[in-house]
Scaffold this motif. Structure first.
Motif, PDB file in Angstrom:
ATOM      1  N   ARG A   1       0.837  -1.199   0.000  1.00 49.37           N
ATOM      2  CA  ARG A   1       0.000   0.000   0.000  1.00 49.37           C
ATOM      3  C   ARG A   1       0.872   1.250   0.000  1.00 49.37           C
ATOM      4  NH1 ARG A   1      -5.537   0.444  -1.135  1.00 49.37           N
ATOM      5  NH2 ARG A   1      -6.110   2.573  -0.599  1.00 49.37           N
ATOM      6  N   MET A   2       1.937   1.242   0.806  1.00 54.43           N
ATOM      7  CA  MET A   2       2.854   2.381   0.840  1.00 54.43           C
ATOM      8  C   MET A   2       3.542   2.568  -0.504  1.00 54.43           C
ATOM      9  SD  MET A   2       4.653   2.178   4.603  1.00 54.43           S
ATOM     10  CE  MET A   2       4.774   0.406   4.808  1.00 54.43           C
ATOM     11  N   LEU A   3       4.025   1.465  -1.062  1.00 48.32           N
ATOM     12  CA  LEU A   3       4.706   1.538  -2.349  1.00 48.32           C
ATOM     13  C   LEU A   3       3.744   1.963  -3.447  1.00 48.32           C
ATOM     14  CD1 LEU A   3       7.251   1.075  -4.011  1.00 48.32           C
ATOM     15  CD2 LEU A   3       6.668  -1.355  -4.140  1.00 48.32           C
ATOM     16  N   GLY A   4       2.512   1.463  -3.372  1.00 42.41           N
ATOM     17  CA  GLY A   4       1.507   1.842  -4.355  1.00 42.41           C
ATOM     18  C   GLY A   4       1.177   3.324  -4.304  1.00 42.41           C
ATOM     19  N   GLU A   5       1.108   3.874  -3.100  1.00 43.28           N
ATOM     20  CA  GLU A   5       0.831   5.309  -2.959  1.00 43.28           C
ATOM     21  C   GLU A   5       1.893   6.135  -3.681  1.00 43.28           C
ATOM     22  OE1 GLU A   5      -0.362   7.126   0.951  1.00 43.28           O
ATOM     23  OE2 GLU A   5       1.566   8.166   0.685  1.00 43.28           O
ATOM     24  N   MET A   6       3.160   5.790  -3.465  1.00 38.06           N
ATOM     25  CA  MET A   6       4.248   6.559  -4.083  1.00 38.06           C
ATOM     26  C   MET A   6       4.346   6.302  -5.579  1.00 38.06           C
ATOM     27  SD  MET A   6       7.246   6.348  -1.148  1.00 38.06           S
ATOM     28  CE  MET A   6       7.272   4.541  -1.058  1.00 38.06           C
ATOM     29  N   SER A   7       4.135   5.038  -5.995  1.00 40.96           N
ATOM     30  CA  SER A   7       4.276   4.691  -7.412  1.00 40.96           C
ATOM     31  C   SER A   7       3.130   5.230  -8.251  1.00 40.96           C
ATOM     32  CB  SER A   7       4.370   3.170  -7.565  1.00 40.96           C
ATOM     33  OG  SER A   7       5.537   2.672  -6.948  1.00 40.96           O
ATOM     34  N   ALA A   8       1.945   5.334  -7.670  1.00 37.60           N
ATOM     35  CA  ALA A   8       0.824   5.927  -8.394  1.00 37.60           C
ATOM     36  C   ALA A   8       1.023   7.434  -8.537  1.00 37.60           C
ATOM     37  CB  ALA A   8      -0.486   5.628  -7.683  1.00 37.60           C
ATOM     38  N   ALA A   9       1.620   8.051  -7.509  1.00 43.84           N
ATOM     39  CA  ALA A   9       1.884   9.491  -7.561  1.00 43.84           C
ATOM     40  C   ALA A   9       3.020   9.808  -8.526  1.00 43.84           C
ATOM     41  CB  ALA A   9       2.221  10.006  -6.165  1.00 43.84           C
ATOM     42  N   TYR A  10       4.071   8.978  -8.502  1.00 41.02           N
ATOM     43  CA  TYR A  10       5.240   9.206  -9.351  1.00 41.02           C
ATOM     44  C   TYR A  10       5.717   7.879  -9.945  1.00 41.02           C
ATOM     45  CZ  TYR A  10       5.232  13.616  -6.826  1.00 41.02           C
ATOM     46  OH  TYR A  10       4.861  14.815  -6.282  1.00 41.02           O
ATOM     47  N   PRO A  11       5.051   7.386 -11.008  1.00 44.62           N
ATOM     48  CA  PRO A  11       5.478   6.110 -11.626  1.00 44.62           C
ATOM     49  C   PRO A  11       6.922   6.210 -12.110  1.00 44.62           C
ATOM     50  CG  PRO A  11       3.346   6.837 -12.487  1.00 44.62           C
ATOM     51  CD  PRO A  11       3.912   7.982 -11.711  1.00 44.62           C
ATOM     52  N   SER A  12       7.688   5.172 -11.851  1.00 40.49           N
ATOM     53  CA  SER A  12       9.095   5.169 -12.248  1.00 40.49           C
ATOM     54  C   SER A  12       9.585   3.751 -12.393  1.00 40.49           C
ATOM     55  CB  SER A  12       9.945   5.898 -11.199  1.00 40.49           C
ATOM     56  OG  SER A  12      11.329   5.682 -11.431  1.00 40.49           O
ATOM     57  N   SER A  13      10.414   3.500 -13.393  1.00 46.56           N
ATOM     58  CA  SER A  13      10.994   2.164 -13.555  1.00 46.56           C
ATOM     59  C   SER A  13      11.953   1.842 -12.424  1.00 46.56           C
ATOM     60  CB  SER A  13      11.718   2.060 -14.905  1.00 46.56           C
ATOM     61  OG  SER A  13      12.731   3.044 -15.002  1.00 46.56           O
TER      62      SER A  13
ATOM     63  N   GLY B   1      -2.706   1.151 -13.506  1.00 48.56           N
ATOM     64  CA  GLY B   1      -2.150  -0.183 -13.276  1.00 48.56           C
ATOM     65  C   GLY B   1      -1.700  -0.381 -11.842  1.00 48.56           C
ATOM     66  N   VAL B   2      -0.970   0.605 -11.304  1.00 50.92           N
ATOM     67  CA  VAL B   2      -0.495   0.507  -9.924  1.00 50.92           C
ATOM     68  C   VAL B   2      -1.669   0.498  -8.957  1.00 50.92           C
ATOM     69  CG1 VAL B   2       0.721   1.733  -8.094  1.00 50.92           C
ATOM     70  CG2 VAL B   2       1.778   1.512 -10.329  1.00 50.92           C
ATOM     71  N   ALA B   3      -2.616   1.405  -9.169  1.00 57.99           N
ATOM     72  CA  ALA B   3      -3.765   1.507  -8.265  1.00 57.99           C
ATOM     73  C   ALA B   3      -4.547   0.199  -8.220  1.00 57.99           C
ATOM     74  CB  ALA B   3      -4.668   2.654  -8.710  1.00 57.99           C
ATOM     75  N   SER B   4      -4.765  -0.395  -9.394  1.00 56.46           N
ATOM     76  CA  SER B   4      -5.516  -1.661  -9.461  1.00 56.46           C
ATOM     77  C   SER B   4      -4.771  -2.786  -8.767  1.00 56.46           C
ATOM     78  CB  SER B   4      -5.777  -2.017 -10.935  1.00 56.46           C
ATOM     79  OG  SER B   4      -6.403  -3.271 -11.040  1.00 56.46           O
ATOM     80  N   ALA B   5      -3.453  -2.871  -9.006  1.00 59.61           N
ATOM     81  CA  ALA B   5      -2.648  -3.944  -8.413  1.00 59.61           C
ATOM     82  C   ALA B   5      -2.624  -3.852  -6.897  1.00 59.61           C
ATOM     83  CB  ALA B   5      -1.222  -3.886  -8.964  1.00 59.61           C
ATOM     84  N   VAL B   6      -2.476  -2.652  -6.386  1.00 58.83           N
ATOM     85  CA  VAL B   6      -2.384  -2.463  -4.937  1.00 58.83           C
ATOM     86  C   VAL B   6      -3.724  -2.725  -4.261  1.00 58.83           C
ATOM     87  CG1 VAL B   6      -2.003  -0.748  -3.132  1.00 58.83           C
ATOM     88  CG2 VAL B   6      -0.422  -0.892  -5.054  1.00 58.83           C
ATOM     89  N   ARG B   7      -4.797  -2.277  -4.880  1.00 59.20           N
ATOM     90  CA  ARG B   7      -6.114  -2.416  -4.272  1.00 59.20           C
ATOM     91  C   ARG B   7      -6.586  -3.866  -4.206  1.00 59.20           C
ATOM     92  NH1 ARG B   7      -8.235   2.965  -7.370  1.00 59.20           N
ATOM     93  NH2 ARG B   7      -7.647   4.458  -5.748  1.00 59.20           N
ATOM     94  N   THR B   8      -6.074  -4.703  -5.094  1.00 60.39           N
ATOM     95  CA  THR B   8      -6.482  -6.115  -5.069  1.00 60.39           C
ATOM     96  C   THR B   8      -5.469  -6.995  -4.346  1.00 60.39           C
ATOM     97  OG1 THR B   8      -5.448  -6.491  -7.241  1.00 60.39           O
ATOM     98  CG2 THR B   8      -7.775  -5.887  -7.227  1.00 60.39           C
ATOM     99  N   ALA B   9      -4.387  -6.395  -3.824  1.00 54.78           N
ATOM    100  CA  ALA B   9      -3.337  -7.186  -3.176  1.00 54.78           C
ATOM    101  C   ALA B   9      -3.867  -7.941  -1.969  1.00 54.78           C
ATOM    102  CB  ALA B   9      -2.174  -6.279  -2.766  1.00 54.78           C
TER     103      ALA B   9
END
Length: 468
Positions: free
Chosen positions: A76-88, A246-254
């Protein structure tokens, strides 16, 4: 490169690029959805859970539930940051932004070493299964074959990685779903040819906690590391058609994925099979459970699924390691050659990751008693180090994003900051438990040594760049 922490606004090119111009958005939404779904079903679940069951007995269910809750918080923490600032660069890029370049350097390169070593280990595991079917064939040749196939696939285009993972994930999800259906029917006593075991395996043979709290602790440590690899979806999301979605969906179903696949399957296994059965460790818990049901050929079929899980992990780790390395170089934290991109793929980084993985395989045959165990110990607790960087980064970043760019908080950490602190406390507790156990103490110290070395190098580099 300037320091990219909370002092720098999220518009600076080095801190805020969701995807470097060199890479392409080559992953479709169906790829990312299946990677998120199947990525949670890792090789650690199929291969490593047997040792946890042997140590904790039926209480392994509690161990997986506790560690699963921690993983949900981390995701959830990682998803919050990755959805705000997607980065490889995922968590490495977030750590650089929130804490400083040295943190991005340390978390990124330690994770790269972990993934590359895992590529070799998964190749060895897959080769052992194949040589069991084809005795007399050399293991190293199978490892080399697998390595070449996935290396070539990842060199060609990111969509190749996506296609491999789509079908691998589909097979894993289908297989474990069928396993759960058969297991629940057997536990309920409605599967033809089987009798319900009731609670005999849960309360007999020493009870629910046969080895006491010590066994539960060992099972807990084993379960924590079985969850490693979930971070790949946030790395892949940056190359998808819609990274934020993509990030939001993945995190919400984790949450339901972890509960169903990990905790659910462990519950079925310890209900069907006596925890102290030798088959749980020798054959693997899933094969042992299916053999217990007397389904013809089911055990061998499960071996095919384990093989697919190992190959899937190889593919994902080659991809993940190459993107982490590429992101680090893009941020000025590695050899420039690794950042060379051809047709949207960081091919030099892919090759370097594969070569490192194969060197690990060679070491397992050449120096199995000293160098190889040292390498395994060094990566033993890396995933926990990465999780700590994620938690600290989110703790620092959330307040700043709320103030400066609240519209970017598409995914929000639950009960912030309370649960972030709870997660950090749980990680510290796991480190303490590792220090208490002789088998994990060496891993803790070895990983700590590597982490301190990388942190020192990263901090020295950061100071040197600041002076320049």
């Amino acid at each position: 490169m300037s320091r990219t922490t909370l002092d720098a606004p999220p518009g600076t090119p080095d801190a805020d690029a969701s995807l470097s111009p060199g890479l392409k958005h080559g992953l479709k939404q169906r790829h990312l959805s299946m990677i998120a779904l199947g990525g949670v079903i890792g090789a650690g679940l199929f291969v490593g859970s047997g040792a946890g069951i042997a140590a904790a007995g039926p209480s392994i269910v509690i161990a997986y539930a506790v560690s699963g809750l921690l993983v949900m918080l981390v995701m959830r923490m990682l998803g919050e940051m990755s959805a705000a600032y997607p980065s490889s660069g995922s968590f490495s890029a977030h750590a650089e932004r929130a804490i400083g370049p040295w943190a991005g350097f340390t978390s990124g390169w330690s994770f790269w070493v972990l993934l590359c070593t895992a590529v070799g280990l998964e190749g060895i595991g897959a080769a052992k299964i194949v040589t069991g079917w084809l005795p007399g064939t050399p293991e190293w040749a199978w490892v080399a074959l697998f390595m070449v196939v996935f290396c070539v696939a990842n060199l060609a285009a990111v969509k190749n990685f996506g296609e491999f993972e789509f079908w691998f994930a589909a097979l894993k999800v289908g297989a474990i779903s069928l396993f759960l259906v058969l297991g629940v029917l057997a536990v309920a006593g409605v599967l033809p040819g089987t009798d319900s075991p009731g609670a005999a395996n849960l309360t007999g043979e020493g009870g629910f906690l046969p080895n006491g709290s010590e066994g539960l602790v060992i099972g807990l440590l084993a379960s924590v590391f079985a969850y490693g690899g979930l971070e790949t979806v946030t790395i892949a999301a940056a190359e998808s058609e819609n990274p934020v979605k993509g990030v939001a969906s993945a995190v919400r179903t984790a949450m339901w994925r972890i509960a169903l696949f990990y905790i659910g399957s462990m519950t079925v296994i310890v209900t069907l099979v006596p925890w102290d059965s030798k088959a749980v460790v020798e054959k693997g818990p899933y094969v042992a459970a299916l053999d217990q049901l007397g389904i013809p050929g089911a055990g061998q079929l499960m071996n095919v699924v384990v093989l697919v899980a190992l190959l899937s992990a190889m593919n994902a780790n080659i991809y993940g390691s190459s993107r982490i390395a590429y992101s680090l170089v893009e941020r000025g934290q590695g050899p420039k050659a690794l950042g060379r991109v051809t047709s949207g793929v960081p091919r030099v980084a892919v090759l370097a990751s594969c070569v490192f993985g194969f060197v690990c395989v060679v070491l397992s045959y050449w120096r199995p008693d000293d160098v190889f165990p040292w390498l395994l110990n060094m990566i033993g607790a890396v995933i926990l180090v990465v999780w700590m960087f994620i938690a600290v980064s989110q703790l620092r970043m959330r307040r700043w994003v709320e103030r400066e760019a609240p519209e970017k908080l598409v995914v929000r950490m639950w009960l912030f900051p309370v649960l972030t602190w709870v997660a950090l406390a749980a990680m510290v507790a796991i480190f303490v438990l590792m220090a208490r156990e002789p088998d994990t103490r060496v891993q803790l110290y070895s990983t700590g040594g590597m982490t301190l070395f990388l942190a020192a190098v990263g901090y020295t580099w950061q100071k040197a760049r600041a002076r320049a």
